[in-house]
Design a protein around this motif. Structure first.
Motif, PDB file in Angstrom:
ATOM      1  N   ALA A 194       0.832  -1.196   0.000  1.00 59.40           N
ATOM      2  CA  ALA A 194       0.000   0.000   0.000  1.00 59.40           C
ATOM      3  C   ALA A 194       0.870   1.251   0.000  1.00 59.40           C
ATOM      4  O   ALA A 194       1.939   1.271   0.584  1.00 59.40           O
ATOM      5  N   VAL A 195       0.393   2.260  -0.655  1.00 55.63           N
ATOM      6  CA  VAL A 195       1.110   3.525  -0.687  1.00 55.63           C
ATOM      7  C   VAL A 195       0.682   4.326   0.534  1.00 55.63           C
ATOM      8  O   VAL A 195      -0.487   4.651   0.693  1.00 55.63           O
ATOM      9  N   LEU A 196       1.616   4.604   1.414  1.00 50.42           N
ATOM     10  CA  LEU A 196       1.334   5.365   2.618  1.00 50.42           C
ATOM     11  C   LEU A 196       1.813   6.789   2.418  1.00 50.42           C
ATOM     12  O   LEU A 196       2.933   7.008   1.984  1.00 50.42           O
ATOM     13  N   GLU A 197       0.970   7.747   2.724  1.00 47.94           N
ATOM     14  CA  GLU A 197       1.345   9.153   2.573  1.00 47.94           C
ATOM     15  C   GLU A 197       2.567   9.457   3.433  1.00 47.94           C
ATOM     16  O   GLU A 197       3.555   9.961   2.963  1.00 47.94           O
ATOM     17  N   ASP A 232       8.762   2.181  -4.993  1.00 47.54           N
ATOM     18  CA  ASP A 232       9.385   2.857  -6.125  1.00 47.54           C
ATOM     19  C   ASP A 232      10.535   3.730  -5.615  1.00 47.54           C
ATOM     20  O   ASP A 232      10.739   3.878  -4.411  1.00 47.54           O
ATOM     21  N   ASP A 233      11.263   4.299  -6.542  1.00 45.74           N
ATOM     22  CA  ASP A 233      12.466   5.057  -6.189  1.00 45.74           C
ATOM     23  C   ASP A 233      12.174   6.305  -5.362  1.00 45.74           C
ATOM     24  O   ASP A 233      13.050   6.782  -4.651  1.00 45.74           O
ATOM     25  N   ARG A 234      10.976   6.821  -5.443  1.00 46.24           N
ATOM     26  CA  ARG A 234      10.621   8.003  -4.638  1.00 46.24           C
ATOM     27  C   ARG A 234      10.278   7.622  -3.212  1.00 46.24           C
ATOM     28  O   ARG A 234      10.496   8.398  -2.292  1.00 46.24           O
ATOM     29  N   GLN A 235       9.700   6.447  -3.003  1.00 41.40           N
ATOM     30  CA  GLN A 235       9.270   6.036  -1.669  1.00 41.40           C
ATOM     31  C   GLN A 235      10.412   5.488  -0.818  1.00 41.40           C
ATOM     32  O   GLN A 235      10.413   5.657   0.397  1.00 41.40           O
ATOM     33  N   TRP A 236      11.351   4.817  -1.438  1.00 49.64           N
ATOM     34  CA  TRP A 236      12.374   4.103  -0.681  1.00 49.64           C
ATOM     35  C   TRP A 236      13.207   4.999   0.232  1.00 49.64           C
ATOM     36  O   TRP A 236      13.477   4.610   1.376  1.00 49.64           O
ATOM     37  N   PRO A 237      13.625   6.195  -0.183  1.00 54.29           N
ATOM     38  CA  PRO A 237      14.388   7.042   0.748  1.00 54.29           C
ATOM     39  C   PRO A 237      13.621   7.358   2.041  1.00 54.29           C
ATOM     40  O   PRO A 237      14.205   7.411   3.120  1.00 54.29           O
ATOM     41  N   GLU A 238      12.316   7.527   1.936  1.00 54.46           N
ATOM     42  CA  GLU A 238      11.521   7.775   3.142  1.00 54.46           C
ATOM     43  C   GLU A 238      11.475   6.531   4.026  1.00 54.46           C
ATOM     44  O   GLU A 238      11.538   6.623   5.250  1.00 54.46           O
ATOM     45  N   VAL A 239      11.391   5.367   3.406  1.00 53.20           N
ATOM     46  CA  VAL A 239      11.421   4.108   4.159  1.00 53.20           C
ATOM     47  C   VAL A 239      12.774   3.954   4.861  1.00 53.20           C
ATOM     48  O   VAL A 239      12.837   3.615   6.044  1.00 53.20           O
ATOM     49  N   GLU A 240      13.854   4.230   4.135  1.00 53.94           N
ATOM     50  CA  GLU A 240      15.193   4.153   4.739  1.00 53.94           C
ATOM     51  C   GLU A 240      15.309   5.098   5.931  1.00 53.94           C
ATOM     52  O   GLU A 240      15.854   4.723   6.967  1.00 53.94           O
ATOM     53  N   HIS A 241      14.795   6.293   5.773  1.00 48.44           N
ATOM     54  CA  HIS A 241      14.837   7.272   6.872  1.00 48.44           C
ATOM     55  C   HIS A 241      14.071   6.749   8.085  1.00 48.44           C
ATOM     56  O   HIS A 241      14.543   6.852   9.220  1.00 48.44           O
ATOM     57  N   LEU A 242      12.894   6.194   7.852  1.00 43.27           N
ATOM     58  CA  LEU A 242      12.091   5.633   8.934  1.00 43.27           C
ATOM     59  C   LEU A 242      12.834   4.513   9.647  1.00 43.27           C
ATOM     60  O   LEU A 242      12.892   4.467  10.881  1.00 43.27           O
ATOM     61  N   LEU A 243      13.421   3.616   8.871  1.00 45.46           N
ATOM     62  CA  LEU A 243      14.154   2.500   9.465  1.00 45.46           C
ATOM     63  C   LEU A 243      15.351   2.992  10.272  1.00 45.46           C
ATOM     64  O   LEU A 243      15.609   2.495  11.376  1.00 45.46           O
ATOM     65  N   ASN A 244      16.077   3.965   9.741  1.00 46.43           N
ATOM     66  CA  ASN A 244      17.218   4.525  10.472  1.00 46.43           C
ATOM     67  C   ASN A 244      16.780   5.215  11.751  1.00 46.43           C
ATOM     68  O   ASN A 244      17.458   5.128  12.770  1.00 46.43           O
ATOM     69  N   GLU A 245      15.633   5.880  11.683  1.00 45.12           N
ATOM     70  CA  GLU A 245      15.102   6.582  12.856  1.00 45.12           C
ATOM     71  C   GLU A 245      14.844   5.613  14.013  1.00 45.12           C
ATOM     72  O   GLU A 245      15.005   5.965  15.177  1.00 45.12           O
ATOM     73  N   TYR A 246      14.444   4.399  13.681  1.00 45.78           N
ATOM     74  CA  TYR A 246      14.160   3.393  14.706  1.00 45.78           C
ATOM     75  C   TYR A 246      15.290   2.375  14.858  1.00 45.78           C
ATOM     76  O   TYR A 246      15.089   1.293  15.411  1.00 45.78           O
TER      77      TYR A 246
END
Length: 73
Positions: free
Chosen positions: A2-5, A39-53
């Motif tokens: 799912a695409v999460l805002e 997609d390539d636009r979403q992954w950096p936000e996912v990486e940031h989230l993972l690093n944050e935790y």
């Protein structure tokens, strides 16, 4: 997936649990294997989230989703 805002860790973990339940990814695979579901636009936000935790991309998916609870043991 799912695409999460805006990603939050609990929503992300729920999505990954669903991928594991469907057999799309294995519990022992590396977290970076999840990149193919974004997609390539979403992954950096996912990486940031993972690093944050404090999740490492080389960590295992089981570390991200936690232990499973079986009701009929």
């Amino acid at each position: 997936m799912a695409v999460l805002e805006r990603y939050c860790i609990s929503d992300f973990q729920d999505e990954v649990r669903a991928l594991v339940a469907r057999g799309s990814v294995g519990r022992q695979q590396r977290i970076y294997e999840l990149k193919r579901f974004f997609d390539d636009r979403q992954w950096p936000e996912v990486e940031h989230l993972l690093n944050e935790y404090d999740y490492l991309l080389r960590g295992r998916i089981i570390d991200l989703v936690g232990a499973e609870c079986w009701t009929n043991d």
